[in-house]
Design a protein around this motif. Structure first.
Motif, PDB file in Angstrom:
ATOM      1  N   THR A  71       0.846  -1.188   0.000  1.00  0.00           N
ATOM      2  CA  THR A  71       0.000   0.000   0.000  1.00  0.00           C
ATOM      3  C   THR A  71       0.883   1.240   0.000  1.00  0.00           C
ATOM      4  OG1 THR A  71      -1.624  -1.240   1.286  1.00  0.00           O
ATOM      5  CG2 THR A  71      -1.850   1.154   1.288  1.00  0.00           C
ATOM      6  N   PRO A  72       0.644   2.161  -0.932  1.00  0.00           N
ATOM      7  CA  PRO A  72       1.467   3.385  -0.954  1.00  0.00           C
ATOM      8  C   PRO A  72       1.377   4.132   0.375  1.00  0.00           C
ATOM      9  CG  PRO A  72       0.191   3.198  -2.973  1.00  0.00           C
ATOM     10  CD  PRO A  72      -0.327   2.133  -2.041  1.00  0.00           C
ATOM     11  N   GLN A  73       2.515   4.677   0.784  1.00  0.00           N
ATOM     12  CA  GLN A  73       2.550   5.474   2.009  1.00  0.00           C
ATOM     13  C   GLN A  73       2.047   6.877   1.716  1.00  0.00           C
ATOM     14  OE1 GLN A  73       6.335   5.464   3.991  1.00  0.00           O
ATOM     15  NE2 GLN A  73       6.534   3.249   3.860  1.00  0.00           N
ATOM     16  N   ALA A  74       1.592   7.531   2.758  1.00  0.00           N
ATOM     17  CA  ALA A  74       1.054   8.883   2.620  1.00  0.00           C
ATOM     18  C   ALA A  74       2.141   9.952   2.671  1.00  0.00           C
ATOM     19  CB  ALA A  74       0.024   9.134   3.715  1.00  0.00           C
ATOM     20  N   GLY A  75       3.403   9.537   2.756  1.00  0.00           N
ATOM     21  CA  GLY A  75       4.491  10.510   2.748  1.00  0.00           C
ATOM     22  C   GLY A  75       4.816  11.088   4.102  1.00  0.00           C
ATOM     23  N   ASN A  76       4.403  10.421   5.177  1.00  0.00           N
ATOM     24  CA  ASN A  76       4.653  10.968   6.508  1.00  0.00           C
ATOM     25  C   ASN A  76       5.874  10.371   7.204  1.00  0.00           C
ATOM     26  OD1 ASN A  76       3.342   8.523   6.644  1.00  0.00           O
ATOM     27  ND2 ASN A  76       2.200   9.009   8.483  1.00  0.00           N
ATOM     28  N   LEU A  77       6.552   9.427   6.569  1.00  0.00           N
ATOM     29  CA  LEU A  77       7.729   8.818   7.189  1.00  0.00           C
ATOM     30  C   LEU A  77       9.003   9.500   6.681  1.00  0.00           C
ATOM     31  CD1 LEU A  77       6.806   5.022   7.012  1.00  0.00           C
ATOM     32  CD2 LEU A  77       6.369   6.662   8.841  1.00  0.00           C
ATOM     33  N   SER A  78       9.978   9.617   7.580  1.00  0.00           N
ATOM     34  CA  SER A  78      11.207  10.322   7.230  1.00  0.00           C
ATOM     35  C   SER A  78      12.372   9.773   8.051  1.00  0.00           C
ATOM     36  CB  SER A  78      11.008  11.810   7.528  1.00  0.00           C
ATOM     37  OG  SER A  78      12.227  12.487   7.600  1.00  0.00           O
ATOM     38  N   PHE A  79      13.559   9.886   7.483  1.00  0.00           N
ATOM     39  CA  PHE A  79      14.791   9.486   8.159  1.00  0.00           C
ATOM     40  C   PHE A  79      15.514  10.684   8.783  1.00  0.00           C
ATOM     41  CE2 PHE A  79      14.216   5.807   5.392  1.00  0.00           C
ATOM     42  CZ  PHE A  79      14.634   4.760   6.194  1.00  0.00           C
ATOM     43  N   HIS A  80      14.859  11.838   8.854  1.00  0.00           N
ATOM     44  CA  HIS A  80      15.530  13.038   9.365  1.00  0.00           C
ATOM     45  C   HIS A  80      16.082  12.846  10.770  1.00  0.00           C
ATOM     46  CE1 HIS A  80      14.672  15.375   5.867  1.00  0.00           C
ATOM     47  NE2 HIS A  80      13.366  15.278   6.016  1.00  0.00           N
ATOM     48  N   ASN A  81      15.357  12.119  11.629  1.00  0.00           N
ATOM     49  CA  ASN A  81      15.838  11.925  12.999  1.00  0.00           C
ATOM     50  C   ASN A  81      17.133  11.100  13.024  1.00  0.00           C
ATOM     51  OD1 ASN A  81      14.342   9.724  12.156  1.00  0.00           O
ATOM     52  ND2 ASN A  81      13.598   9.218  14.193  1.00  0.00           N
ATOM     53  N   VAL A  82      17.252  10.125  12.137  1.00  0.00           N
ATOM     54  CA  VAL A  82      18.479   9.329  12.043  1.00  0.00           C
ATOM     55  C   VAL A  82      19.631  10.224  11.566  1.00  0.00           C
ATOM     56  CG1 VAL A  82      19.625   7.399  10.863  1.00  0.00           C
ATOM     57  CG2 VAL A  82      17.243   7.169  11.618  1.00  0.00           C
ATOM     58  N   GLU A  83      19.341  11.018  10.545  1.00  0.00           N
ATOM     59  CA  GLU A  83      20.368  11.912  10.003  1.00  0.00           C
ATOM     60  C   GLU A  83      20.860  12.899  11.072  1.00  0.00           C
ATOM     61  OE1 GLU A  83      19.407  12.187   5.286  1.00  0.00           O
ATOM     62  OE2 GLU A  83      18.005  13.251   6.610  1.00  0.00           O
ATOM     63  N   GLU A  84      19.917  13.462  11.838  1.00  0.00           N
ATOM     64  CA  GLU A  84      20.301  14.415  12.886  1.00  0.00           C
ATOM     65  C   GLU A  84      21.076  13.723  14.007  1.00  0.00           C
ATOM     66  OE1 GLU A  84      16.976  16.735  14.271  1.00  0.00           O
ATOM     67  OE2 GLU A  84      16.512  17.411  12.231  1.00  0.00           O
ATOM     68  N   ALA A  85      20.611  12.548  14.420  1.00  0.00           N
ATOM     69  CA  ALA A  85      21.250  11.839  15.536  1.00  0.00           C
ATOM     70  C   ALA A  85      22.689  11.446  15.210  1.00  0.00           C
ATOM     71  CB  ALA A  85      20.434  10.598  15.897  1.00  0.00           C
ATOM     72  N   LEU A  86      22.949  11.076  13.957  1.00  0.00           N
ATOM     73  CA  LEU A  86      24.278  10.602  13.574  1.00  0.00           C
ATOM     74  C   LEU A  86      25.081  11.626  12.777  1.00  0.00           C
ATOM     75  CD1 LEU A  86      23.410   6.917  12.574  1.00  0.00           C
ATOM     76  CD2 LEU A  86      24.328   7.773  14.743  1.00  0.00           C
ATOM     77  N   SER A  87      24.510  12.816  12.576  1.00  0.00           N
ATOM     78  CA  SER A  87      25.173  13.865  11.787  1.00  0.00           C
ATOM     79  C   SER A  87      25.614  13.314  10.432  1.00  0.00           C
ATOM     80  CB  SER A  87      26.369  14.456  12.541  1.00  0.00           C
ATOM     81  OG  SER A  87      25.939  15.040  13.747  1.00  0.00           O
ATOM     82  N   ILE A  88      24.668  12.720   9.712  1.00  0.00           N
ATOM     83  CA  ILE A  88      24.941  12.129   8.410  1.00  0.00           C
ATOM     84  C   ILE A  88      23.764  12.433   7.488  1.00  0.00           C
ATOM     85  CG2 ILE A  88      23.899   9.915   9.040  1.00  0.00           C
ATOM     86  CD1 ILE A  88      25.961   8.483   7.325  1.00  0.00           C
ATOM     87  N   SER A  89      24.036  12.602   6.212  1.00  0.00           N
ATOM     88  CA  SER A  89      22.971  12.711   5.218  1.00  0.00           C
ATOM     89  C   SER A  89      22.852  11.350   4.553  1.00  0.00           C
ATOM     90  CB  SER A  89      23.308  13.773   4.165  1.00  0.00           C
ATOM     91  OG  SER A  89      23.284  15.051   4.747  1.00  0.00           O
ATOM     92  N   LEU A  90      21.673  10.754   4.634  1.00  0.00           N
ATOM     93  CA  LEU A  90      21.459   9.444   4.021  1.00  0.00           C
ATOM     94  C   LEU A  90      21.195   9.593   2.533  1.00  0.00           C
ATOM     95  CD1 LEU A  90      19.211   7.698   6.708  1.00  0.00           C
ATOM     96  CD2 LEU A  90      21.700   7.622   6.455  1.00  0.00           C
ATOM     97  N   ASN A  91      21.659   8.633   1.773  1.00  0.00           N
ATOM     98  CA  ASN A  91      21.446   8.632   0.332  1.00  0.00           C
ATOM     99  C   ASN A  91      19.950   8.727   0.047  1.00  0.00           C
ATOM    100  OD1 ASN A  91      21.071   7.280  -2.404  1.00  0.00           O
ATOM    101  ND2 ASN A  91      23.279   7.615  -2.304  1.00  0.00           N
TER     102      ASN A  91
END
Length: 184
Positions: free
Chosen positions: A55-75
């Motif tokens: 089922t298509p997602q509504a676009g509400n999921l994000s990896f921003h918290n992971v990126e902020e926690a580890l100071s990394i930009s995910l591909n």
């Protein structure tokens, strides 16, 4: 907005559903009221087999918290892969052998994926290896498929070791080569 990864994944999902239908094996799983998902096509008694579909997602999921926690930009292609659909894992045949594309069943599953990804990235840091992002398991024990965070290439990697082999230039190209593998 569609991207090469979302287009390739959408095409694979359609081929996967078609292959299951042609094999006379509708997609089904045990119903678990404690693990809700928009994938369920109805409800049933606890533990009863019920149909499901990606089922298509509504676009509400994000990896921003992971990126902020580890100071990394995910591909970005990796992020698109896991934020396109809610789905059970999808089995496939690649040129190199069988694999299982990891997917997220619901928001709680996405949180679990993020926790596992953080653990994987911290292990890579501790081992002084370049960051890779897992997205599939293979039929070979301890071998996973990852996205090289810097280049975006799809890599075959043994857990805890540097990637061994480039499998595709990018995630969309890899997904386009897959054939659905419907388990009987």
């Amino acid at each position: 907005m569609t991207t090469p990864v979302t287009d390739a994944l959408q095409d694979f999902v359609a081929r996967y559903q078609s292959a299951a239908q042609q094999a006379g094996q509708p997609l089904s799983t045990e119903y678990d009221s404690a693990w809700p998902s928009p994938c369920y096509q109805g409800s049933g008694a606890e533990g009863e087999q019920v149909r499901w579909q990606p089922t298509p997602q509504a676009g509400n999921l994000s990896f921003h918290n992971v990126e902020e926690a580890l100071s990394i930009s995910l591909n970005p292609q990796y992020c698109e892969f896991f934020t396109s659909f809610y789905s059970d894992n999808l089995t496939a045949k690649a040129e190199q052998g069988a694999c299982e594309l990891l997917q997220v069943w619901n928001e709680q599953d996405f949180e679990r994926l993020q926790q596992n990804l953080i653990g994987h990235l911290l292990m890579k840091q501790r081992l002084k290896q370049a960051p890779t992002l897992f997205f599939a398991v293979t039929d070979e024990e301890d071998f996973i498929l990852t996205v090289d965070n810097a280049s975006g290439a799809v890599m075959l990697e043994q857990v805890g070791k540097p990637p061994q082999q480039q499998v595709a230039d990018d995630l969309a190209s890899f997904i386009r080569t897959l054939e659905p593998l419907i388990q009987s």
